[in-house]
Every structure is written in structure tokens, then in C-alpha cells.
Design a protein around this motif. Sequence first.
Motif, PDB file in Angstrom:
ATOM      1  N   UNK A 210      10.126 -46.650 -21.539  1.00 34.22           N
ATOM      2  CA  UNK A 210      11.526 -46.843 -21.945  1.00 34.22           C
ATOM      3  C   UNK A 210      11.617 -47.786 -23.146  1.00 34.22           C
ATOM      4  N   UNK A 211      10.791 -48.835 -23.130  1.00 33.97           N
ATOM      5  CA  UNK A 211      10.788 -49.778 -24.255  1.00 33.97           C
ATOM      6  C   UNK A 211      10.249 -49.116 -25.527  1.00 33.97           C
TER       7      UNK A 211
ATOM      8  N   UNK B 282       7.971 -57.072  -1.148  1.00 35.40           N
ATOM      9  CA  UNK B 282       8.553 -57.662  -2.343  1.00 35.40           C
ATOM     10  C   UNK B 282       7.724 -58.881  -2.746  1.00 35.40           C
TER      11      UNK B 282
ATOM     12  N   UNK C 149      12.869 -46.982 -26.990  1.00 39.91           N
ATOM     13  CA  UNK C 149      13.873 -47.828 -27.642  1.00 39.91           C
ATOM     14  C   UNK C 149      13.381 -48.274 -29.021  1.00 39.91           C
ATOM     15  N   UNK C 150      12.119 -48.678 -29.075  1.00 38.15           N
ATOM     16  CA  UNK C 150      11.546 -49.117 -30.355  1.00 38.15           C
ATOM     17  C   UNK C 150      11.600 -47.991 -31.368  1.00 38.15           C
TER      18      UNK C 150
ATOM     19  N   UNK D  53       3.519 -55.394  -9.624  1.00 40.66           N
ATOM     20  CA  UNK D  53       4.547 -54.365  -9.713  1.00 40.66           C
ATOM     21  C   UNK D  53       3.881 -52.987  -9.580  1.00 40.66           C
ATOM     22  N   UNK D  54       4.497 -52.039  -8.868  1.00 44.24           N
ATOM     23  CA  UNK D  54       3.873 -50.723  -8.729  1.00 44.24           C
ATOM     24  C   UNK D  54       3.575 -50.114 -10.108  1.00 44.24           C
TER      25      UNK D  54
ATOM     26  N   UNK E 152       3.494 -47.191 -11.403  1.00 45.50           N
ATOM     27  CA  UNK E 152       4.388 -46.166 -11.959  1.00 45.50           C
ATOM     28  C   UNK E 152       5.674 -46.795 -12.512  1.00 45.50           C
ATOM     29  N   UNK E 153       6.101 -47.887 -11.901  1.00 48.06           N
ATOM     30  CA  UNK E 153       7.312 -48.570 -12.390  1.00 48.06           C
ATOM     31  C   UNK E 153       7.007 -49.281 -13.715  1.00 48.06           C
ATOM     32  N   UNK E 154       5.828 -49.892 -13.787  1.00 49.01           N
ATOM     33  CA  UNK E 154       5.414 -50.535 -15.044  1.00 49.01           C
ATOM     34  C   UNK E 154       5.323 -49.480 -16.159  1.00 49.01           C
TER      35      UNK E 154
ATOM     36  N   UNK F  87       7.800 -59.088 -15.395  1.00 49.47           N
ATOM     37  CA  UNK F  87       8.342 -57.875 -14.775  1.00 49.47           C
ATOM     38  C   UNK F  87       8.293 -57.950 -13.241  1.00 49.47           C
TER      39      UNK F  87
ATOM     40  N   UNK G 152      14.665 -50.825  -9.917  1.00 49.78           N
ATOM     41  CA  UNK G 152      13.949 -50.329 -11.090  1.00 49.78           C
ATOM     42  C   UNK G 152      14.910 -50.166 -12.272  1.00 49.78           C
TER      43      UNK G 152
ATOM     44  N   UNK H 123       4.043 -61.260  -1.950  1.00 50.85           N
ATOM     45  CA  UNK H 123       2.762 -61.371  -1.279  1.00 50.85           C
ATOM     46  C   UNK H 123       2.288 -62.801  -1.446  1.00 50.85           C
TER      47      UNK H 123
ATOM     48  N   UNK I 144      14.936 -47.222 -32.767  1.00 53.28           N
ATOM     49  CA  UNK I 144      15.429 -48.221 -33.725  1.00 53.28           C
ATOM     50  C   UNK I 144      14.562 -48.278 -34.986  1.00 53.28           C
TER      51      UNK I 144
ATOM     52  N   UNK J 121      14.565 -52.120 -15.911  1.00 53.21           N
ATOM     53  CA  UNK J 121      14.569 -51.471 -17.237  1.00 53.21           C
ATOM     54  C   UNK J 121      15.727 -51.980 -18.094  1.00 53.21           C
TER      55      UNK J 121
ATOM     56  N   UNK K 220      11.259 -58.263  -8.296  1.00 53.49           N
ATOM     57  CA  UNK K 220      11.461 -58.864  -6.970  1.00 53.49           C
ATOM     58  C   UNK K 220      12.889 -59.398  -6.821  1.00 53.49           C
TER      59      UNK K 220
ATOM     60  N   UNK L  21      15.302 -56.929 -25.300  1.00 55.63           N
ATOM     61  CA  UNK L  21      14.710 -56.459 -26.558  1.00 55.63           C
ATOM     62  C   UNK L  21      15.802 -56.294 -27.622  1.00 55.63           C
TER      63      UNK L  21
ATOM     64  N   UNK M 290       4.853 -63.193  -6.364  1.00 58.84           N
ATOM     65  CA  UNK M 290       5.161 -61.803  -6.704  1.00 58.84           C
ATOM     66  C   UNK M 290       3.965 -60.917  -6.424  1.00 58.84           C
ATOM     67  N   UNK M 291       4.194 -59.791  -5.794  1.00 55.87           N
ATOM     68  CA  UNK M 291       3.112 -58.823  -5.688  1.00 55.87           C
ATOM     69  C   UNK M 291       3.061 -58.061  -7.017  1.00 55.87           C
TER      70      UNK M 291
ATOM     71  N   UNK N 247       6.842 -46.576 -16.432  1.00 54.19           N
ATOM     72  CA  UNK N 247       8.178 -46.094 -16.851  1.00 54.19           C
ATOM     73  C   UNK N 247       8.908 -47.153 -17.690  1.00 54.19           C
ATOM     74  N   UNK N 248       8.729 -48.423 -17.328  1.00 46.62           N
ATOM     75  CA  UNK N 248       9.368 -49.495 -18.101  1.00 46.62           C
ATOM     76  C   UNK N 248       8.819 -49.533 -19.527  1.00 46.62           C
ATOM     77  N   UNK N 249       7.493 -49.460 -19.650  1.00 46.40           N
ATOM     78  CA  UNK N 249       6.895 -49.527 -20.984  1.00 46.40           C
ATOM     79  C   UNK N 249       7.293 -48.293 -21.808  1.00 46.40           C
TER      80      UNK N 249
ATOM     81  N   UNK O 256      15.363 -53.880 -21.670  1.00 45.32           N
ATOM     82  CA  UNK O 256      15.941 -53.176 -22.836  1.00 45.32           C
ATOM     83  C   UNK O 256      17.008 -54.050 -23.500  1.00 45.32           C
TER      84      UNK O 256
END
Lengths: 79, 217
Positions: free
Chosen positions: A70-71, B9, A74-75, A59-60, A62-64, B45, B63, B11, A78, B67, B50, B74, A56-57, A66-68, B71
Motif C-alpha cells: 500500500x505504501x 496480540x 502511494x509512493x 506482525x503477521x 501477510x499484513x506486513x 507496525x 489492519x 507475547x 505521488x 494501513x 496491537x 507518509x 509486541x508479537x 500488504x502494508x508495504x 499512509x
Amino acid sequence: MLTCKQFFEELTDYLDDKIDAQLRAKLEQHLSDCPNCWVICDTTKKTIKVYKGMDVCTIPPEIHTRLMAALEKKRKSEG
Amino acid sequence: MMKEAETPIMSVSSSSTSIDDEAALVAQARTGNAAAFSSLVERYEGKIFRLAQHITQNREDAEDVLQETFLKAYEHLDQFQGAARFYTWIVRIAVNQALMKLRKRKSDRTVSIDEEIDTGEDTVAREIAGWEENPEQQFSREEMTSILNTAVEGLPPIYRAVFVLRDVDELSTEETAEALNLSIPAVKSRLLRARLQLRDKLTRYFKRKGDDAFAYL
């Protein structure tokens, strides 16, 4: 004596080393008798090898981020 | 708005994961430890992204899948029984989410991981030619990544998922079957077809100079 079709039916397990010694001997006998199957088996083995060298390369970022986010949202929802 | 993926995707590198450590993190996350769940996210992640890219072939959808997967994980962590690996469990969520994306895109055609597939001609290799001894050395790392990714993209989604889990992530046949909700014979059959189709595609790049296809016939 195995046919090429029978050889292909066992190819996945042969490549994954999931067969017993007796069947392995039969498959290897077929490989020594059939140049086509030998080439296909050899190059399929190489195919698996080149992909196994990949991972796996990162993860970009900005994607990481946005994911964090979103989580976290969510937290809190709740919480 | 995001654009289509241009980042590789995959490396070339290697990594390993401690399963014991994973079980401990899951146990802590189940007690509400947010840092433990974040550690699980950071661990997986990249692999989930990937896999989602391989199935959806689209960065924006991948993406979304990423997510939605974490989610849902969780939200339903209390339902994770712990009999399987956490990674296998989230792969199953991710594959379902990714296939739903494909279904939405191809609303006139159902896409399923266990759909019937042809059992005949696609297993027969079309180009039979030997390869250079070290094909990796013929190309730069970027070229190699591009060639390998392009070859995988040419596979049907059901083969892509099986191949990536078995031969790139190195999950066992049993774990792959569990993650994809397939029988073991179905995983083996799809894996064989994926491997042979990829071999065929890569032969066009890696065959020995002077080797004619079908020269061995």
C-alpha cells in the motif's frame, strides 16, 4: 490519617513512584493500617508487572506485505 | 477475506528503541528517503497493530487502521514538527482512525477518547484477595497471553488505549496525554480505573488457593 478514598486518589502516582517522601510516608502508613488497601495495592502492582513483561508479537507476514504494498502504491501515485 | 484474530496480540519478550536513531530516520524520511520511512514502519507496525486490535477488537479493522495510519503519516510527514516523538505522533493518528472505526460500527453511539466516564463504583475493587507469589508460573505462556488479552478486551476503549500506552508500551504520562489528546489528570484517572479493573479481573485467575474474596474485610 488518610481515608481509603484519599489513598486511591494517590495510588497511580504511588505505583509510578511519582510522589514526594512526605506523601509516600502517609500512604505507607495507611497501607500498614488497612489490610484491604494493602491487598489491592499489592495485586495492582502485580497486575502492572505481568503486563510489563509482555511485548509486541511479530506482525503477521501477510499484513506486513500488504502494508508495504500500500505504501509503495502511494509512493508511485505521488511519484 | 480475513477472519477474526486468533494470533496473540502480545507475547512475552522485551525490546528497546533508540530515540536518537528515530529522529535521524525521520529526518531522512522527510527528504524523501523511502528506505528510512520503511525502517520507521518496521519499527512501529507491531505496536500500532496491537494498539489498533486492542481498541477495535477486530483484526480486519486493525489492519485497516494500520494501513491508514502509515499512509497518513507518509502523506503528512512534512507536518510532523519533531517536537514530540514520531511514535507519539503516529499513535495519535492510529487512535483517531481506530475510534472512527468504532463510531462507524456503533453509528448510534459516539465513541470518544475523552468522553465522560463514570467516576464512582468502577474504581472500587470488588474482589479483595491476595495472589499467588508468581502467577505467571501457574499458566503456560499461551494461557497467560490469552488471560491477559481477555482481561484487556473487557475494558472500555478509552481505558484500553491509556493502559496499553502507559503500562504495556511504557510511554510516560505526558506522552500518553499528548498521543491521546487528553489532559494529564484525565490520563491518570483512566489509568487508575484501567489498572483496578484489570486487577479485579485477574484476581479471579491468580488468587491464592483458599483465599476468600472479602476475607480481609
